[in-house]
Design an enzyme around this catalytic site. Structure first.
Site, PDB file in Angstrom:
ATOM      1  N   ALA A 124      29.250  52.933  40.179  1.00 43.89           N
ATOM      2  CA  ALA A 124      29.891  53.591  41.320  1.00 43.89           C
ATOM      3  C   ALA A 124      31.025  52.726  41.864  1.00 43.89           C
ATOM      4  O   ALA A 124      30.831  51.926  42.789  1.00 43.89           O
ATOM      5  CB  ALA A 124      28.860  53.897  42.399  1.00 43.89           C
ATOM      6  N   GLU A 127      36.505  55.958  44.295  1.00 44.55           N
ATOM      7  CA  GLU A 127      36.329  56.658  45.567  1.00 44.55           C
ATOM      8  C   GLU A 127      37.345  57.796  45.635  1.00 44.55           C
ATOM      9  O   GLU A 127      38.315  57.812  44.864  1.00 44.55           O
ATOM     10  CB  GLU A 127      36.538  55.675  46.736  1.00 44.55           C
ATOM     11  CG  GLU A 127      35.536  54.540  46.683  1.00 44.55           C
ATOM     12  CD  GLU A 127      35.475  53.690  47.945  1.00 44.55           C
ATOM     13  OE1 GLU A 127      36.301  53.918  48.859  1.00 44.55           O
ATOM     14  OE2 GLU A 127      34.597  52.813  48.009  1.00 44.55           O
ATOM     15  N   GLU A 363      37.636  55.576  32.941  1.00 41.58           N
ATOM     16  CA  GLU A 363      37.647  54.144  32.620  1.00 41.58           C
ATOM     17  C   GLU A 363      39.076  53.603  32.469  1.00 41.58           C
ATOM     18  O   GLU A 363      39.355  52.731  31.644  1.00 41.58           O
ATOM     19  CB  GLU A 363      36.753  53.837  31.405  1.00 41.58           C
ATOM     20  CG  GLU A 363      35.311  54.216  31.735  1.00 41.58           C
ATOM     21  CD  GLU A 363      34.235  53.427  31.068  1.00 41.58           C
ATOM     22  OE1 GLU A 363      34.533  52.347  30.520  1.00 41.58           O
ATOM     23  OE2 GLU A 363      33.089  53.883  31.120  1.00 41.58           O
TER      24      GLU A 363
HETATM   25  N1  CAA Z   1      38.753  40.275  33.680  1.00 39.06           N
HETATM   26  C1  CAA Z   1      38.422  39.395  34.657  1.00 39.06           C
HETATM   27  N2  CAA Z   1      39.068  39.327  35.839  1.00 39.06           N
HETATM   28  C2  CAA Z   1      40.092  40.193  36.032  1.00 39.06           C
HETATM   29  C3  CAA Z   1      40.490  41.124  35.064  1.00 39.06           C
HETATM   30  C4  CAA Z   1      39.776  41.149  33.840  1.00 39.06           C
HETATM   31  N3  CAA Z   1      40.085  42.026  32.872  1.00 39.06           N
HETATM   32  N4  CAA Z   1      41.521  41.847  35.540  1.00 39.06           N
HETATM   33  C5  CAA Z   1      41.775  41.363  36.772  1.00 39.06           C
HETATM   34  N5  CAA Z   1      40.914  40.374  37.073  1.00 39.06           N
HETATM   35  C6  CAA Z   1      40.872  39.568  38.305  1.00 39.06           C
HETATM   36  C7  CAA Z   1      42.217  38.878  38.487  1.00 39.06           C
HETATM   37  O1  CAA Z   1      42.246  37.632  37.793  1.00 39.06           O
HETATM   38  C8  CAA Z   1      42.284  38.697  39.988  1.00 39.06           C
HETATM   39  O2  CAA Z   1      41.482  37.606  40.362  1.00 39.06           O
HETATM   40  P1  CAA Z   1      42.134  36.394  41.260  1.00 39.06           P
HETATM   41  O3  CAA Z   1      42.553  37.051  42.528  1.00 39.06           O
HETATM   42  O4  CAA Z   1      41.000  35.454  41.413  1.00 39.06           O
HETATM   43  O5  CAA Z   1      43.278  35.892  40.464  1.00 39.06           O
HETATM   44  C9  CAA Z   1      41.571  39.939  40.517  1.00 39.06           C
HETATM   45  O6  CAA Z   1      40.752  40.421  39.434  1.00 39.06           O
HETATM   46  C10 CAA Z   1      42.544  41.025  40.940  1.00 39.06           C
HETATM   47  O7  CAA Z   1      43.337  41.320  39.819  1.00 39.06           O
HETATM   48  P2  CAA Z   1      44.686  42.142  39.893  1.00 39.06           P
HETATM   49  O8  CAA Z   1      45.543  41.568  40.971  1.00 39.06           O
HETATM   50  O9  CAA Z   1      45.235  42.224  38.520  1.00 39.06           O
HETATM   51  O10 CAA Z   1      44.164  43.570  40.380  1.00 39.06           O
HETATM   52  P3  CAA Z   1      44.934  44.897  40.626  1.00 39.06           P
HETATM   53  O11 CAA Z   1      44.501  45.468  41.918  1.00 39.06           O
HETATM   54  O12 CAA Z   1      46.398  44.727  40.377  1.00 39.06           O
HETATM   55  O13 CAA Z   1      44.311  45.904  39.509  1.00 39.06           O
HETATM   56  C11 CAA Z   1      44.048  47.045  37.436  1.00 39.06           C
HETATM   57  C12 CAA Z   1      44.381  45.748  38.190  1.00 39.06           C
HETATM   58  C13 CAA Z   1      43.970  46.637  35.995  1.00 39.06           C
HETATM   59  C14 CAA Z   1      45.109  48.129  37.607  1.00 39.06           C
HETATM   60  C15 CAA Z   1      42.699  47.613  37.910  1.00 39.06           C
HETATM   61  O14 CAA Z   1      42.787  48.097  39.210  1.00 39.06           O
HETATM   62  C16 CAA Z   1      42.141  48.722  37.030  1.00 39.06           C
HETATM   63  O15 CAA Z   1      41.563  48.457  35.973  1.00 39.06           O
HETATM   64  N6  CAA Z   1      42.279  50.015  37.450  1.00 39.06           N
HETATM   65  C17 CAA Z   1      41.620  51.104  36.760  1.00 39.06           C
HETATM   66  C18 CAA Z   1      40.255  51.364  37.319  1.00 39.06           C
HETATM   67  C19 CAA Z   1      39.348  52.047  36.350  1.00 39.06           C
HETATM   68  O16 CAA Z   1      39.407  51.867  35.147  1.00 39.06           O
HETATM   69  N7  CAA Z   1      38.427  52.871  36.885  1.00 39.06           N
HETATM   70  C20 CAA Z   1      37.458  53.507  36.076  1.00 39.06           C
HETATM   71  C21 CAA Z   1      36.321  53.977  36.901  1.00 39.06           C
HETATM   72  S1  CAA Z   1      34.766  53.814  36.113  1.00 39.06           S
HETATM   73  C22 CAA Z   1      34.572  55.117  35.084  1.00 39.06           C
HETATM   74  O17 CAA Z   1      35.451  55.876  34.824  1.00 39.06           O
HETATM   75  C23 CAA Z   1      33.211  55.188  34.474  1.00 39.06           C
HETATM   76  C24 CAA Z   1      32.765  56.533  34.054  1.00 39.06           C
HETATM   77  O18 CAA Z   1      32.105  57.200  34.790  1.00 39.06           O
HETATM   78  C25 CAA Z   1      32.995  56.993  32.685  1.00 39.06           C
END
Ligand code: CAA
Length: 382
Positions: A124, A127, A363
């Site tokens: 979850a 949102e 995802e």
């Molecule tokens: N692994 C580990 N840490 C990570 C990471 C990774 N792949 N990506 C980012 N981080 C960490 C960063 O290092 C950072 O940490 P620090 O502040 O300590 O440096 C922190 O996370 C924040 O990172 P960002 O500034 O890069 O974050 P952002 O807000 O710019 O977002 C994004 C990055 C990749 C766009 C992310 O928001 C994202 O993946 N968005 C998509 C969301 C998603 O996939 N949702 C799916 C919902 S679940 C689902 O669909 C399941 C289902 O039911 C089928």
């Protein structure tokens, strides 16, 4: 370089294929029509080790690794894509608890997921106003004595009505963005966890997708998963792995569509010959197979990197991006090859077409995958 699965990987793949073809595929159309959640089938899959393919044996998993997981996911998706997404999220949940959880949490929850005692797990994060940008979430968890009290709303939660346990993200401080987000384990049926009406979806109709509301939902303090304020990182780690699962699911849907289109092209006659004799149809089949094989190579590379403890964020996003888009092209061509018969639900390609659609969305949308890939390219300098 060896492209042959090892003995364990082949055994997991073959067991999944047998189960998918014998038990899942025959009822897939009816489950889709009736929106029937496959509870019995999910329990049977747990007995086959499919609810914790990459989870240690000591916690009830198959401990077969991520390559085996990818192969199994493709097989299950070829039989029933709805069941596959339910399996994907349960595996993602179990793996995350293994990675982020303490010993008590692992022992309490993971065997219940892998054994089928819990028919599913849920994730979850999203949102109503925070999908691609989960750092904008508003759900809040407040500490009161030895309890956490959750308030907020989640959206698009796979298996939300059936999950025995769900990983829930919430803000635990007023810091903006990704900072100050933590994750929690919430058991299904907890007071204050309100499960909304299932979404009426275009596809994956036998999977369950619901909104959730947390209304002063109290959980014990020991249900904080990982350290306070580190929740966002765990969401990203889990999604990196989850994207290999969705890539593999997309490949399975695309393959099922290709197989149906191939059989149809051999049987259906036009202008005095099977339509598979026409170059127009042959080129479609050739492109579908080539793209799906390329997608599988990308997915297996990402899986291999993950399994071997190497960085795989970029490769998982590349696999998810390419596989989901290739699968959508494949299902569209499969419908086209079927002509009018592709437009009615007597033929499975109509379902594959609908089921594939969401793979470029959940995802992480294709746009988010490109963002992740480009960031990694720029970070690495190429
Ligand atoms: N692994 C580990 N840490 C990570 C990471 C990774 N792949 N990506 C980012 N981080 C960490 C960063 O290092 C950072 O940490 P620090 O502040 O300590 O440096 C922190 O996370 C924040 O990172 P960002 O500034 O890069 O974050 P952002 O807000 O710019 O977002 C994004 C990055 C990749 C766009 C992310 O928001 C994202 O993946 N968005 C998509 C969301 C998603 O996939 N949702 C799916 C919902 S679940 C689902 O669909 C399941 C289902 O039911 C089928």
């Amino acid at each position: 370089m060896d492209f042959t699965p090892n003995e364990i990987q082949a055994a997991v793949r073959d067991a999944a294929r047998r189960y998918a073809q014998e038990r899942l595929a025959p009822g897939a159309r009816e489950r889709d029509r009736n929106h029937a959640f496959p509870k019995d089938e999910l329990r049977e899959m747990a007995a086959l080790g499919l609810m914790g393919v990459n989870v240690p044996e000591s916690l009830g998993g198959a401990e077969a690794g991520t390559v085996a997981y990818s192969l199994a996911m493709t097989e299950i998706a070829a039989g029933c894509a709805s069941t596959a997404v339910t399996m994907a999220v349960t595996n993602m949940c179990a793996e995350l608890i293994c990675r982020a959880g303490n010993e008590e949490q692992k022992k309490k929850y993971v065997p219940r997921l892998t054994s089928g005692e819990y028919v599913a797990g849920a994730f979850a994060l999203s949102e109503p106003q925070a999908g691609s940008d989960p750092a904008a979430m508003a759900t809040f968890a407040e500490k009161r004595g030895n309890r956490w009290v959750l308030n907020g709303a989640k959206q698009w939660i796979t298996s939300g009505a059936y999950a025995g346990v769900m990983v829930v993200w919430a803000r635990t401080s007023r810091e903006p963005g990704a900072k100050g987000i933590s994750c929690f384990l919430v058991e299904g049926g907890t007071k204050g966890l309100v499960v909304g009406k299932p979404e009426s979806k275009m596809g994956l109709k036998a999977s369950n997708t619901v909104p959730l509301t947390f209304e002063a939902c109290e959980i014990p303090e020991e249900n904080l998963l990982g350290n306070l304020g580190e929740g966002f990182k765990w969401a990203m780690v889990a999604l990196d792995g989850g994207r290999i699962g969705i890539a593999s699911q997309a490949i399975g849907i695309g393959r099922a569509a290709l197989e149906a289109a191939t059989a149809y092209a051999k049987e259906r006659k036009a202008f005095g010959q099977p339509i598979g004799e026409f170059q127009a149809i042959r080129w479609k089949l050739a492109d579908m197979k080539t793209e799906l094989d390329a997608a599988q190579l990308l997915a297996l590379r990402a899986a291999w990197l993950k399994e071997n403890g190497r960085p795989f964020t970029r490769e998982a996003s590349m696999a998810k991006l390419f596989a989901s888009e290739a699968a959508n092209r494949a299902v569209a061509e499969a419908v086209q090859i079927h002509g009018g018969y592709g437009f009615v639900d007597e033929f499975p390609v109509e379902r594959h077409y609908r089921d594939a659609r969401v793979t470029t969305i959940y995802e992480g949308t294709s746009e988010i995958q490109r963002l992740v890939i480009a960031r990694e390219i720029l970070r690495a300098g190429g």
